[in-house]
Design a protein around this motif. Sequence first.
Motif, PDB file in Angstrom:
ATOM      1  N   GLY A   5       0.798  -1.152   0.038  1.00  0.00           N
ATOM      2  CA  GLY A   5       0.018   0.131   0.073  1.00  0.00           C
ATOM      3  C   GLY A   5       0.794   1.282  -0.145  1.00  0.00           C
ATOM      4  O   GLY A   5       1.973   1.087   0.190  1.00  0.00           O
ATOM      5  N   VAL A   6       0.232   2.356  -0.026  1.00  0.00           N
ATOM      6  CA  VAL A   6       0.951   3.750  -0.189  1.00  0.00           C
ATOM      7  C   VAL A   6       0.347   4.553   0.624  1.00  0.00           C
ATOM      8  O   VAL A   6      -1.079   4.749   0.542  1.00  0.00           O
ATOM      9  N   LEU A   7       0.855   5.516   1.672  1.00  0.00           N
ATOM     10  CA  LEU A   7       0.355   6.560   2.372  1.00  0.00           C
ATOM     11  C   LEU A   7       0.941   7.815   1.725  1.00  0.00           C
ATOM     12  O   LEU A   7       1.933   8.004   1.746  1.00  0.00           O
ATOM     13  N   LEU A   8      -0.201   8.468   1.421  1.00  0.00           N
ATOM     14  CA  LEU A   8       0.136   9.752   0.534  1.00  0.00           C
ATOM     15  C   LEU A   8       0.011  10.932   1.598  1.00  0.00           C
ATOM     16  O   LEU A   8      -0.857  11.012   2.402  1.00  0.00           O
ATOM     17  N   THR A   9       0.880  11.853   1.292  1.00  0.00           N
ATOM     18  CA  THR A   9       0.781  12.916   2.183  1.00  0.00           C
ATOM     19  C   THR A   9       0.777  14.289   1.394  1.00  0.00           C
ATOM     20  O   THR A   9       1.401  14.462   0.389  1.00  0.00           O
ATOM     21  N   GLU A  38       6.520  -6.509  -8.474  1.00  0.00           N
ATOM     22  CA  GLU A  38       6.938  -5.810  -7.662  1.00  0.00           C
ATOM     23  C   GLU A  38       6.112  -5.102  -6.376  1.00  0.00           C
ATOM     24  O   GLU A  38       5.357  -4.567  -6.880  1.00  0.00           O
ATOM     25  N   PRO A  39       6.518  -5.080  -5.240  1.00  0.00           N
ATOM     26  CA  PRO A  39       5.610  -4.387  -4.358  1.00  0.00           C
ATOM     27  C   PRO A  39       5.363  -3.066  -4.502  1.00  0.00           C
ATOM     28  O   PRO A  39       4.109  -2.626  -4.242  1.00  0.00           O
ATOM     29  N   TRP A  40       6.249  -2.061  -5.036  1.00  0.00           N
ATOM     30  CA  TRP A  40       6.131  -0.706  -5.066  1.00  0.00           C
ATOM     31  C   TRP A  40       5.203  -0.787  -6.508  1.00  0.00           C
ATOM     32  O   TRP A  40       4.406   0.380  -6.480  1.00  0.00           O
ATOM     33  N   GLN A  41       5.148  -1.615  -7.395  1.00  0.00           N
ATOM     34  CA  GLN A  41       4.291  -1.498  -8.600  1.00  0.00           C
ATOM     35  C   GLN A  41       2.718  -1.946  -8.101  1.00  0.00           C
ATOM     36  O   GLN A  41       1.699  -1.223  -8.450  1.00  0.00           O
ATOM     37  N   ALA A  42       2.633  -2.889  -7.276  1.00  0.00           N
ATOM     38  CA  ALA A  42       1.323  -3.163  -6.611  1.00  0.00           C
ATOM     39  C   ALA A  42       0.738  -1.975  -5.928  1.00  0.00           C
ATOM     40  O   ALA A  42      -0.474  -1.741  -6.069  1.00  0.00           O
ATOM     41  N   ARG A  58       5.740  11.976  -5.372  1.00  0.00           N
ATOM     42  CA  ARG A  58       7.162  12.633  -5.121  1.00  0.00           C
ATOM     43  C   ARG A  58       7.692  12.143  -4.132  1.00  0.00           C
ATOM     44  O   ARG A  58       7.048  11.460  -2.939  1.00  0.00           O
ATOM     45  N   ASP A  59       9.056  11.851  -3.901  1.00  0.00           N
ATOM     46  CA  ASP A  59       9.733  11.121  -2.887  1.00  0.00           C
ATOM     47  C   ASP A  59       9.205   9.787  -2.607  1.00  0.00           C
ATOM     48  O   ASP A  59       8.726   9.634  -1.351  1.00  0.00           O
ATOM     49  N   PHE A  60       8.797   9.084  -3.470  1.00  0.00           N
ATOM     50  CA  PHE A  60       8.405   7.744  -3.253  1.00  0.00           C
ATOM     51  C   PHE A  60       9.362   6.856  -2.481  1.00  0.00           C
ATOM     52  O   PHE A  60      10.450   6.759  -2.897  1.00  0.00           O
ATOM     53  N   ARG A  61       8.856   6.185  -1.304  1.00  0.00           N
ATOM     54  CA  ARG A  61       9.861   5.500  -0.431  1.00  0.00           C
ATOM     55  C   ARG A  61       9.261   4.446   0.310  1.00  0.00           C
ATOM     56  O   ARG A  61       8.007   4.675   0.552  1.00  0.00           O
ATOM     57  N   TRP A  70       4.247  -4.431   2.357  1.00  0.00           N
ATOM     58  CA  TRP A  70       5.141  -3.290   2.288  1.00  0.00           C
ATOM     59  C   TRP A  70       4.266  -2.001   2.246  1.00  0.00           C
ATOM     60  O   TRP A  70       3.357  -1.959   1.573  1.00  0.00           O
ATOM     61  N   LEU A  71       4.561  -1.082   3.166  1.00  0.00           N
ATOM     62  CA  LEU A  71       3.913   0.206   3.020  1.00  0.00           C
ATOM     63  C   LEU A  71       5.023   1.285   2.523  1.00  0.00           C
ATOM     64  O   LEU A  71       5.902   1.454   3.128  1.00  0.00           O
ATOM     65  N   PHE A  72       4.608   1.933   1.411  1.00  0.00           N
ATOM     66  CA  PHE A  72       5.366   3.006   0.771  1.00  0.00           C
ATOM     67  C   PHE A  72       4.727   4.401   1.217  1.00  0.00           C
ATOM     68  O   PHE A  72       3.504   4.313   1.606  1.00  0.00           O
ATOM     69  N   GLY A  73       5.318   5.248   1.164  1.00  0.00           N
ATOM     70  CA  GLY A  73       5.087   6.714   1.450  1.00  0.00           C
ATOM     71  C   GLY A  73       5.175   7.288   0.225  1.00  0.00           C
ATOM     72  O   GLY A  73       6.300   7.167  -0.746  1.00  0.00           O
ATOM     73  N   ALA A  74       4.472   8.541  -0.123  1.00  0.00           N
ATOM     74  CA  ALA A  74       4.831   9.394  -1.320  1.00  0.00           C
ATOM     75  C   ALA A  74       4.188  10.744  -0.882  1.00  0.00           C
ATOM     76  O   ALA A  74       3.047  10.836  -0.152  1.00  0.00           O
ATOM     77  N   ASP A  75       4.778  11.659  -1.478  1.00  0.00           N
ATOM     78  CA  ASP A  75       4.097  13.116  -1.335  1.00  0.00           C
ATOM     79  C   ASP A  75       3.430  13.432  -2.605  1.00  0.00           C
ATOM     80  O   ASP A  75       3.743  13.022  -3.809  1.00  0.00           O
ATOM     81  N   VAL A  76       2.286  14.238  -2.689  1.00  0.00           N
ATOM     82  CA  VAL A  76       1.579  14.811  -3.767  1.00  0.00           C
ATOM     83  C   VAL A  76       1.496  16.413  -3.434  1.00  0.00           C
ATOM     84  O   VAL A  76       1.602  16.882  -2.562  1.00  0.00           O
TER      85      VAL A  76
END
Length: 111
Positions: A5-9, A38-42, A58-61, A70-76
């Motif tokens: 998943g991805v947590l957007l800020t 890959e996890p980031w693609q999912a 932005r700043d995908f990590r 896997w928990l990714f973070g990214a800025d919008v």
Amino acid sequence: MPAAGVLLTGPRGRVLLCQRSDSGRWATPAGHLEPGEEPWQAAVRELVEETRFTGTLRDFRLLRRRGAFWLFGADVDREFRPVLDHEHLACAWAAPGRLPVPLHPGLVGAL
């Protein structure tokens, strides 16, 4: 089953959470990996499928890996209005100190 998943800020520091229709709990857009993915693609695919996000990340990590999640973070650049799919009842941009409840247990540990 592996999931991501991805947590957007957003620019005001608020994060995007969605209320799951299966449990009523608030979580990030997330889902299972497809074969060969890959996890980031999912994480990105699930974000688009579940919210219809069309902006730039932005700043995908990687924020955290716990077992097969896997928990990714990214800025919008802006807080957009998600277009919900059948997996969610609602979405909200929330300040870290004022998150909606109940939170998904996996998200509690990540935050």
